[in-house]
Design a protein around this motif. Structure first.
Motif, PDB file in Angstrom:
ATOM      1  N   SER A 170     161.357 -40.039   3.598  1.00 24.10           N
ATOM      2  CA  SER A 170     161.072 -41.425   3.975  1.00 24.10           C
ATOM      3  C   SER A 170     162.333 -42.258   4.031  1.00 24.10           C
ATOM      4  CB  SER A 170     160.098 -42.043   2.953  1.00 24.10           C
ATOM      5  OG  SER A 170     159.970 -43.432   3.157  1.00 24.10           O
ATOM      6  N   LEU A 171     162.583 -42.876   5.193  1.00 17.87           N
ATOM      7  CA  LEU A 171     163.574 -43.944   5.333  1.00 17.87           C
ATOM      8  C   LEU A 171     164.929 -43.600   4.732  1.00 17.87           C
ATOM      9  CD1 LEU A 171     161.317 -47.051   4.548  1.00 17.87           C
ATOM     10  CD2 LEU A 171     161.900 -46.069   6.780  1.00 17.87           C
ATOM     11  N   ASN A 172     165.506 -42.497   5.176  1.00 18.15           N
ATOM     12  CA  ASN A 172     166.832 -42.120   4.716  1.00 18.15           C
ATOM     13  C   ASN A 172     167.857 -42.341   5.830  1.00 18.15           C
ATOM     14  OD1 ASN A 172     166.508 -40.731   1.938  1.00 18.15           O
ATOM     15  ND2 ASN A 172     164.831 -39.901   3.160  1.00 18.15           N
ATOM     16  N   ALA A 173     168.979 -42.928   5.465  1.00 15.63           N
ATOM     17  CA  ALA A 173     170.019 -43.217   6.458  1.00 15.63           C
ATOM     18  C   ALA A 173     170.558 -41.922   7.051  1.00 15.63           C
ATOM     19  CB  ALA A 173     171.148 -44.013   5.805  1.00 15.63           C
ATOM     20  N   LEU A 174     171.047 -42.022   8.286  1.00 13.90           N
ATOM     21  CA  LEU A 174     171.588 -40.834   8.945  1.00 13.90           C
ATOM     22  C   LEU A 174     172.814 -40.293   8.230  1.00 13.90           C
ATOM     23  CD1 LEU A 174     171.188 -41.980  12.671  1.00 13.90           C
ATOM     24  CD2 LEU A 174     169.720 -40.426  11.370  1.00 13.90           C
ATOM     25  N   THR A 175     173.571 -41.176   7.588  1.00 12.53           N
ATOM     26  CA  THR A 175     174.728 -40.695   6.826  1.00 12.53           C
ATOM     27  C   THR A 175     174.283 -39.847   5.631  1.00 12.53           C
ATOM     28  OG1 THR A 175     174.709 -42.792   5.611  1.00 12.53           O
ATOM     29  CG2 THR A 175     176.232 -42.610   7.480  1.00 12.53           C
ATOM     30  N   VAL A 176     173.163 -40.198   5.039  1.00 14.40           N
ATOM     31  CA  VAL A 176     172.627 -39.400   3.933  1.00 14.40           C
ATOM     32  C   VAL A 176     172.169 -38.038   4.443  1.00 14.40           C
ATOM     33  CG1 VAL A 176     170.771 -39.253   2.223  1.00 14.40           C
ATOM     34  CG2 VAL A 176     171.956 -41.423   2.611  1.00 14.40           C
ATOM     35  N   LEU A 177     171.494 -38.036   5.593  1.00 13.48           N
ATOM     36  CA  LEU A 177     171.042 -36.770   6.164  1.00 13.48           C
ATOM     37  C   LEU A 177     172.231 -35.866   6.488  1.00 13.48           C
ATOM     38  CD1 LEU A 177     168.261 -38.013   8.627  1.00 13.48           C
ATOM     39  CD2 LEU A 177     168.004 -37.230   6.268  1.00 13.48           C
ATOM     40  N   ALA A 178     173.278 -36.456   7.051  1.00 15.49           N
ATOM     41  CA  ALA A 178     174.471 -35.669   7.378  1.00 15.49           C
ATOM     42  C   ALA A 178     175.040 -35.008   6.131  1.00 15.49           C
ATOM     43  CB  ALA A 178     175.518 -36.567   8.037  1.00 15.49           C
ATOM     44  N   ALA A 179     175.003 -35.732   5.014  1.00 17.98           N
ATOM     45  CA  ALA A 179     175.563 -35.199   3.780  1.00 17.98           C
ATOM     46  C   ALA A 179     174.701 -34.084   3.199  1.00 17.98           C
ATOM     47  CB  ALA A 179     175.739 -36.321   2.765  1.00 17.98           C
ATOM     48  N   VAL A 180     173.400 -34.309   3.077  1.00 18.83           N
ATOM     49  CA  VAL A 180     172.557 -33.309   2.405  1.00 18.83           C
ATOM     50  C   VAL A 180     172.364 -32.061   3.256  1.00 18.83           C
ATOM     51  CG1 VAL A 180     171.363 -34.994   0.972  1.00 18.83           C
ATOM     52  CG2 VAL A 180     170.409 -34.379   3.205  1.00 18.83           C
TER      53      VAL A 180
ATOM     54  N   VAL B  65     168.057 -38.862  -2.291  1.00 21.46           N
ATOM     55  CA  VAL B  65     167.228 -38.907  -1.084  1.00 21.46           C
ATOM     56  C   VAL B  65     165.819 -39.372  -1.457  1.00 21.46           C
ATOM     57  CG1 VAL B  65     166.131 -37.455   0.685  1.00 21.46           C
ATOM     58  CG2 VAL B  65     168.553 -37.118   0.098  1.00 21.46           C
ATOM     59  N   TRP B  66     165.210 -40.172  -0.581  1.00 25.93           N
ATOM     60  CA  TRP B  66     163.815 -40.585  -0.767  1.00 25.93           C
ATOM     61  C   TRP B  66     162.915 -39.441  -0.299  1.00 25.93           C
ATOM     62  CZ3 TRP B  66     162.731 -46.405   0.618  1.00 25.93           C
ATOM     63  CH2 TRP B  66     163.595 -47.211  -0.133  1.00 25.93           C
ATOM     64  N   PHE B  67     162.273 -38.779  -1.240  1.00 24.29           N
ATOM     65  CA  PHE B  67     161.415 -37.651  -0.891  1.00 24.29           C
ATOM     66  C   PHE B  67     160.310 -37.532  -1.927  1.00 24.29           C
ATOM     67  CE2 PHE B  67     163.665 -35.710  -4.327  1.00 24.29           C
ATOM     68  CZ  PHE B  67     162.912 -34.629  -4.747  1.00 24.29           C
ATOM     69  N   ALA B  68     159.300 -36.735  -1.598  1.00 19.91           N
ATOM     70  CA  ALA B  68     158.207 -36.481  -2.529  1.00 19.91           C
ATOM     71  C   ALA B  68     157.565 -35.151  -2.200  1.00 19.91           C
ATOM     72  CB  ALA B  68     157.147 -37.585  -2.460  1.00 19.91           C
ATOM     73  N   PRO B  69     157.006 -34.481  -3.207  1.00 16.85           N
ATOM     74  CA  PRO B  69     156.224 -33.283  -2.930  1.00 16.85           C
ATOM     75  C   PRO B  69     154.915 -33.655  -2.241  1.00 16.85           C
ATOM     76  CG  PRO B  69     155.977 -33.899  -5.222  1.00 16.85           C
ATOM     77  CD  PRO B  69     157.021 -34.827  -4.643  1.00 16.85           C
ATOM     78  N   VAL B  70     154.326 -32.707  -1.560  1.00 13.11           N
ATOM     79  CA  VAL B  70     153.012 -32.909  -0.949  1.00 13.11           C
ATOM     80  C   VAL B  70     151.978 -32.346  -1.926  1.00 13.11           C
ATOM     81  CG1 VAL B  70     151.537 -32.437   1.038  1.00 13.11           C
ATOM     82  CG2 VAL B  70     153.997 -32.749   1.355  1.00 13.11           C
ATOM     83  N   ASN B  71     151.467 -33.211  -2.783  1.00  9.53           N
ATOM     84  CA  ASN B  71     150.588 -32.773  -3.861  1.00  9.53           C
ATOM     85  C   ASN B  71     149.142 -32.625  -3.399  1.00  9.53           C
ATOM     86  OD1 ASN B  71     152.495 -32.620  -5.901  1.00  9.53           O
ATOM     87  ND2 ASN B  71     152.205 -34.735  -6.549  1.00  9.53           N
ATOM     88  N   THR B  72     148.492 -31.628  -3.948  1.00 12.97           N
ATOM     89  CA  THR B  72     147.040 -31.539  -3.851  1.00 12.97           C
ATOM     90  C   THR B  72     146.445 -32.373  -4.987  1.00 12.97           C
ATOM     91  OG1 THR B  72     146.917 -29.623  -5.320  1.00 12.97           O
ATOM     92  CG2 THR B  72     147.240 -29.194  -2.958  1.00 12.97           C
TER      93      THR B  72
END
Length: 390
Positions: A250-260, A306-313
């Motif tokens: 969710s809503l992560n800057a492109l610079t963050v994506l480039a890094a990770v 990074v803004w992330f989350a698991p996909v929980n049941t």
């Protein structure tokens, strides 16, 4: 929790929107009297996946704690007179019949306002008290469809997809409780009650305050073909497959994506064009995500902020550490159903969450008590009880 101690609420509600609204008030100390027909409210004999615990409907148990049950026959003039006596002393009436039903029963706003000017009269309907849709059936998935929620959910190639929970019903319940509390607060200053109206259509639109505001101001969104992105958000925003499962970004800057992802391709997009090129970004993210496991990416993302989350049941979420810490799930020991796990009141006050003062009531369990408090004699009570088979 006695913040609403001394407030008497008479509830003519059924299904989920109305009972859930009254349960919120009851949790906070309001004396809620649920008015039921001799056959019982609808939710006593219905439960979504036929979920019954020793014959008790889970659907009824989840929305009727801390309330009393009064069985009446609203087709009998003597019972209607008894109910009016109850309403003469009430602070709140809440009803979820179709428009016009309460008037036909002799319990409409105009009549009751004249008798009890301090009464807060709340009507919860599907579409509103008047208008072209007032007689249509109002139900959660129908409103998700009509309001645009289903059309906005999913990827571009998916059919319209309703949300997998009764979000409109429950938001309608919250708006109903909110309106009642606002009217009670206003009554403290004016001495007069008020007519409060909400409906599922308004609740469904209110849930979409952000995307609808974009649309109303000329920004036309579109569902993404890759990832499960909002029609109005930049990529990445949605669910992505890993080598062995899924994660949501969710809503992560492109610079963050480039890094990770160790991929300078993202730096060439430019934040100003990231919405227009979100399909390209989503596809690039998806390729990277598929290369490593959910556990691997979770560790990388957590370290990088990074803004992330698991996909929980549901099985995952009820065991989630934060859910357990918040004590969101409660357990009651029902006399027939046994141990029942339910969601508790969603708000904490001074570090405390309202608890369960009384179990969801037996049908008509408060009849004699309520009638006696209204001044009916034992003989009158026996006669009224006989009329409803109690």
């Amino acid at each position: 929790m006695a913040m609403l101690d001394g407030i008497r609420v008479v509830s003519f509600t059924h299904f989920l929107q109305g009972p859930s609204a009254t349960q919120m008030l009851a949790d906070l100390g309001a004396h809620v009297i649920k008015v039921e027909p001799p056959t019982g409210a609808f939710e006593r004999s219905w439960s979504g996946p036929d979920a019954y615990l020793n014959g008790e409907s889970v659907f009824f148990l989840l929305g009727n704690r801390n309330v009393d049950s009064l069985v009446v026959d609203l087709k009998d003039p003597e019972w209607v007179d008894a109910v009016i006596r109850l309403l003469d002393e009430a602070d709140v009436l809440i009803e979820s019949f179709r428009p016009g039903v309460m008037d036909r029963l002799g319990l409409g706003w105009e009549r009751l306002r004249d008798r009890n000017p301090r009464l807060v009269y709340c009507s919860l309907s599907g579409y509103g008290s008047d208008g072209p849709y007032k007689d249509r059936p109002g139900q959660d998935v129908l409103l998700q469809s009509l309001s645009g929620i289903a059309a906005a959910t999913g990827t571009a190639d998916d059919p319209p997809t309703p949300v997998g929970a009764s979000v409109v019903d429950q938001h309608g319940a919250v708006l109903g409780a909110f309106g009642i509390l606002a009217a009670l607060h206003g009554r403290e200053r004016t001495g007069r009650g008020a007519r409060v109206e909400s409906n599922l259509l308004s609740a469904a639109l209110d849930l979409q305050i952000e995307p609808l505001s974009y649309f109303l101001n000329g920004y036309t969104g579109r569902r993404s073909g890759s990832g499960v992105s909002s029609p109005y958000y930049k990529a990445p925003y949605g669910v992505f497959a890993t080598a062995d499962g899924h994660l949501t970004l969710s809503l992560n800057a492109l610079t963050v994506l480039a890094a990770v992802f160790e991929d300078d391709w993202f730096l060439g997009i430019g934040e100003d064009s990231s919405y227009e090129r979100r399909e390209d970004v989503n596809e690039r993210v998806a390729k990277h995500m598929a290369q490593r496991t959910t556990e691997d990416w979770s560790a990388v993302f957590a370290a990088a902020g990074v803004w992330f989350a698991p996909v929980n049941t549901y099985a995952d979420i009820v065991a989630d550490p934060q859910v357990l810490h918040n004590k969101s799930v409660i357990e009651i020991d029902h006399p027939r159903a046994g141990a029942v796990k339910l969601l508790g009141h969603p708000i904490i006050y001074d570090g405390q969450r309202p608890g369960v003062r009384s179990m969801p009531p037996e049908l008509g369990s408060s009849n004699r008590t309520v009638l006696a408090e209204l001044g009916f004699s034992a003989t009158e009570i026996d006669r009224l009880q006989a009329k409803v088979g109690k």
